[in-house]
Write a protein that holds these residues in place. Structure first.
Motif, mmCIF file in Angstrom:
data_model
loop_
_atom_site.group_PDB
_atom_site.id
_atom_site.type_symbol
_atom_site.label_atom_id
_atom_site.label_comp_id
_atom_site.label_asym_id
_atom_site.label_seq_id
_atom_site.Cartn_x
_atom_site.Cartn_y
_atom_site.Cartn_z
ATOM 1 N N MET A 191 -20.492 -29.103 26.660
ATOM 2 C CA MET A 191 -21.358 -28.112 27.292
ATOM 3 C C MET A 191 -22.333 -28.815 28.241
ATOM 4 S SD MET A 191 -22.137 -24.942 27.635
ATOM 5 C CE MET A 191 -21.104 -24.273 26.343
ATOM 6 N N ARG A 192 -22.455 -28.293 29.436
ATOM 7 C CA ARG A 192 -23.316 -28.908 30.441
ATOM 8 C C ARG A 192 -24.718 -28.322 30.352
ATOM 9 N NH1 ARG A 192 -22.281 -28.528 36.962
ATOM 10 N NH2 ARG A 192 -23.724 -30.149 37.628
ATOM 11 N N ILE A 193 -25.718 -29.198 30.289
ATOM 12 C CA ILE A 193 -27.101 -28.748 30.203
ATOM 13 C C ILE A 193 -27.938 -29.463 31.257
ATOM 14 C CG2 ILE A 193 -26.884 -28.298 27.721
ATOM 15 C CD1 ILE A 193 -28.621 -30.811 27.274
ATOM 16 N N LEU A 194 -29.106 -28.870 31.546
ATOM 17 C CA LEU A 194 -30.074 -29.488 32.455
ATOM 18 C C LEU A 194 -31.213 -30.064 31.632
ATOM 19 C CD1 LEU A 194 -30.995 -29.940 35.443
ATOM 20 C CD2 LEU A 194 -32.379 -27.877 35.158
ATOM 21 N N LEU A 195 -31.570 -31.316 31.895
ATOM 22 C CA LEU A 195 -32.722 -31.974 31.288
ATOM 23 C C LEU A 195 -33.759 -32.206 32.368
ATOM 24 C CD1 LEU A 195 -34.237 -33.594 29.070
ATOM 25 C CD2 LEU A 195 -32.860 -35.589 29.759
ATOM 26 N N ALA A 196 -34.954 -31.660 32.188
ATOM 27 C CA ALA A 196 -36.066 -31.866 33.120
ATOM 28 C C ALA A 196 -37.153 -32.643 32.394
ATOM 29 C CB ALA A 196 -36.597 -30.532 33.625
ATOM 30 N N GLU A 197 -37.263 -33.926 32.700
ATOM 31 C CA GLU A 197 -38.204 -34.825 32.027
ATOM 32 C C GLU A 197 -38.606 -35.925 32.998
ATOM 33 O OE1 GLU A 197 -40.690 -36.763 30.175
ATOM 34 O OE2 GLU A 197 -39.833 -35.184 28.883
ATOM 35 N N ASP A 198 -39.923 -36.109 33.214
ATOM 36 C CA ASP A 198 -40.366 -37.081 34.215
ATOM 37 C C ASP A 198 -40.554 -38.486 33.656
ATOM 38 O OD1 ASP A 198 -42.656 -36.028 32.792
ATOM 39 O OD2 ASP A 198 -43.913 -37.068 34.251
ATOM 40 N N ASP A 199 -40.664 -38.635 32.340
ATOM 41 C CA ASP A 199 -40.817 -39.963 31.751
ATOM 42 C C ASP A 199 -39.470 -40.685 31.799
ATOM 43 O OD1 ASP A 199 -40.624 -41.999 29.569
ATOM 44 O OD2 ASP A 199 -42.719 -41.430 29.251
ATOM 45 N N PRO A 200 -39.373 -41.812 32.558
ATOM 46 C CA PRO A 200 -38.059 -42.442 32.745
ATOM 47 C C PRO A 200 -37.462 -42.985 31.450
ATOM 48 C CG PRO A 200 -39.812 -43.797 33.688
ATOM 49 C CD PRO A 200 -40.435 -42.495 33.324
ATOM 50 N N ARG A 242 -25.651 -37.014 25.291
ATOM 51 C CA ARG A 242 -24.247 -37.259 25.651
ATOM 52 C C ARG A 242 -23.448 -37.703 24.440
ATOM 53 N NH1 ARG A 242 -24.806 -40.195 31.637
ATOM 54 N NH2 ARG A 242 -24.856 -38.247 32.837
ATOM 55 N N LEU A 243 -24.052 -38.497 23.556
ATOM 56 C CA LEU A 243 -23.369 -38.899 22.332
ATOM 57 C C LEU A 243 -23.082 -37.700 21.437
ATOM 58 C CD1 LEU A 243 -25.217 -42.217 21.394
ATOM 59 C CD2 LEU A 243 -22.898 -41.966 22.274
ATOM 60 N N HIS A 244 -23.888 -36.660 21.560
ATOM 61 C CA HIS A 244 -23.671 -35.429 20.800
ATOM 62 C C HIS A 244 -22.707 -34.476 21.509
ATOM 63 C CE1 HIS A 244 -26.420 -35.643 17.326
ATOM 64 N NE2 HIS A 244 -27.149 -36.431 18.085
ATOM 65 N N GLY A 245 -22.125 -34.909 22.622
ATOM 66 C CA GLY A 245 -21.108 -34.114 23.275
ATOM 67 C C GLY A 245 -21.571 -33.264 24.440
ATOM 68 N N PHE A 246 -22.841 -33.381 24.832
ATOM 69 C CA PHE A 246 -23.345 -32.603 25.962
ATOM 70 C C PHE A 246 -23.129 -33.369 27.266
ATOM 71 C CE2 PHE A 246 -25.861 -31.098 22.352
ATOM 72 C CZ PHE A 246 -25.769 -29.724 22.517
ATOM 73 N N GLN A 247 -22.831 -32.620 28.334
ATOM 74 C CA GLN A 247 -22.847 -33.166 29.683
ATOM 75 C C GLN A 247 -24.244 -32.891 30.251
ATOM 76 O OE1 GLN A 247 -20.283 -34.924 30.840
ATOM 77 N NE2 GLN A 247 -19.152 -34.476 28.963
ATOM 78 N N VAL A 248 -24.966 -33.944 30.630
ATOM 79 C CA VAL A 248 -26.398 -33.819 30.929
ATOM 80 C C VAL A 248 -26.689 -34.162 32.383
ATOM 81 C CG1 VAL A 248 -28.725 -34.513 30.266
ATOM 82 C CG2 VAL A 248 -26.900 -34.491 28.541
ATOM 83 N N ASP A 249 -27.267 -33.201 33.112
ATOM 84 C CA ASP A 249 -27.840 -33.462 34.433
ATOM 85 C C ASP A 249 -29.346 -33.649 34.248
ATOM 86 O OD1 ASP A 249 -25.337 -33.073 35.485
ATOM 87 O OD2 ASP A 249 -25.757 -31.098 36.319
ATOM 88 N N TRP A 250 -29.877 -34.782 34.681
ATOM 89 C CA TRP A 250 -31.286 -35.113 34.447
ATOM 90 C C TRP A 250 -32.055 -35.075 35.759
ATOM 91 C CZ3 TRP A 250 -32.999 -40.823 33.403
ATOM 92 C CH2 TRP A 250 -34.401 -40.873 33.248
ATOM 93 N N VAL A 251 -33.115 -34.248 35.805
ATOM 94 C CA VAL A 251 -34.034 -34.208 36.938
ATOM 95 C C VAL A 251 -35.413 -34.617 36.458
ATOM 96 C CG1 VAL A 251 -32.732 -32.448 38.188
ATOM 97 C CG2 VAL A 251 -34.539 -31.742 36.606
ATOM 98 N N ARG A 252 -36.265 -35.071 37.414
ATOM 99 C CA ARG A 252 -37.535 -35.684 37.037
ATOM 100 C C ARG A 252 -38.763 -34.941 37.558
ATOM 101 N NH1 ARG A 252 -33.420 -38.975 37.547
ATOM 102 N NH2 ARG A 252 -33.192 -40.860 36.274
ATOM 103 N N ASP A 253 -38.573 -33.778 38.190
ATOM 104 C CA ASP A 253 -39.734 -33.006 38.635
ATOM 105 C C ASP A 253 -39.393 -31.519 38.627
ATOM 106 O OD1 ASP A 253 -38.989 -32.022 41.478
ATOM 107 O OD2 ASP A 253 -38.593 -34.174 41.623
ATOM 108 N N GLY A 254 -40.444 -30.703 38.723
ATOM 109 C CA GLY A 254 -40.258 -29.270 38.597
ATOM 110 C C GLY A 254 -39.506 -28.634 39.752
ATOM 111 N N GLU A 255 -39.708 -29.153 40.956
ATOM 112 C CA GLU A 255 -38.997 -28.590 42.102
ATOM 113 C C GLU A 255 -37.492 -28.810 41.966
ATOM 114 O OE1 GLU A 255 -40.611 -30.121 45.700
ATOM 115 O OE2 GLU A 255 -42.508 -29.005 45.517
ATOM 116 N N ALA A 256 -37.095 -29.999 41.520
ATOM 117 C CA ALA A 256 -35.675 -30.279 41.313
ATOM 118 C C ALA A 256 -35.111 -29.412 40.189
ATOM 119 C CB ALA A 256 -35.470 -31.756 40.996
ATOM 120 N N ALA A 257 -35.904 -29.197 39.134
ATOM 121 C CA ALA A 257 -35.449 -28.348 38.030
ATOM 122 C C ALA A 257 -35.196 -26.928 38.508
ATOM 123 C CB ALA A 257 -36.482 -28.366 36.911
#
Length: 224
Positions: free
Chosen positions: A1-10, A21-36
């Motif tokens: 399952m593909r999810i969006l992660l919005a977190e600014d702490d690298p 990802r180890l739990h089977g999720f496909q993760v797109d990671w963004v680092r700011d609110g505009e990108a989210a």
């Protein structure tokens, strides 16, 4: 399952992306609110994990935007803001769950799976279609009680079809479920995965709707 992660702490974002990802999720990671906000509008995600303290646009504003835009995906708020008024505000703005940092990855994955299955009208974890039973937590599949060895992509495709049982999913929709950013997609990848699933599970489970996509019969939730 593909999810969006919005977190600014690298450091935290990298750990969450790798762990989910180890739990089977496909993760797109963004680092700011505009990108989210941009990605939520553009992509069809199964769920989102949203930090509130994002640069450029606060996570609470992103949450409010998503609900005003009619986006119904489950949104789990992940934040260090542990005051009760903040939690109440987040839930009132449309958050489906609220987790305080630091968070255990197993718990976060379990909460996401629960949110996703409830969003698809599934009351329990295990899914059934005909004699096939799928367990998202252990990422295992049984047919007539016997284990079936599936690749990660095959499992994810079957999971997507079972969650959306009774609904036709196009190749493009299935690709969005299966692949995150930067992953190469062969032009016939979905067709190949469907072929392998039919070879392992039989031809009667996944039906082709010519010119549209693929469909599974309505799933009955397992009581096991």
């Amino acid at each position: 399952m593909r999810i969006l992660l919005a977190e600014d702490d690298p450091l935290l974002g990298d750990g969450l992306q790798a762990g989910l990802r180890l739990h089977g999720f496909q993760v797109d990671w963004v680092r700011d609110g505009e990108a989210a906000e941009r990605e939520l509008r553009a992509q069809d995600y199964g769920a989102a994990v949203l930090d509130l303290g994002l640069p450029k646009r606060d996570g609470m504003d992103v949450l409010a935007m998503a609900r005003r835009a009619g986006l119904t995906l489950p949104i789990l708020v992940l934040t260090a803001r542990d005051a009760v008024p903040d939690r109440i505000k987040g839930l009132n703005q449309g958050a489906d769950d609220y987790v305080i940092k630091p968070v255990d990855l197993d718990e976060l994955a379990a909460r996401l799976r629960a949110l996703i299955r409830r969003a698809h009208g599934q009351p329990v974890e295990h899914l059934r279609a005909q004699d096939v039973e799928l367990d998202p937590a252990s990422r295992t599949v049984l047919q007539a009680g016997e284990p079936v060895n599936l690749s990660g992509r095959e499992f994810d495709l079957l999971h997507a079809l079972m969650l959306n049982a009774g609904r036709v999913l196009s190749r493009e929709q299935l690709e969005q479920h299966l692949y995150s950013w930067g992953q190469e997609i062969d032009s016939n990848a979905v067709e190949v995965h469907v072929h392998h699933l039919r070879r392992k599970l039989g031809n009667g489970l996944i039906q082709t709707v010519r010119g549209v996509g693929y469909i599974l019969p309505k799933v009955i939730a397992s009581q096991s």
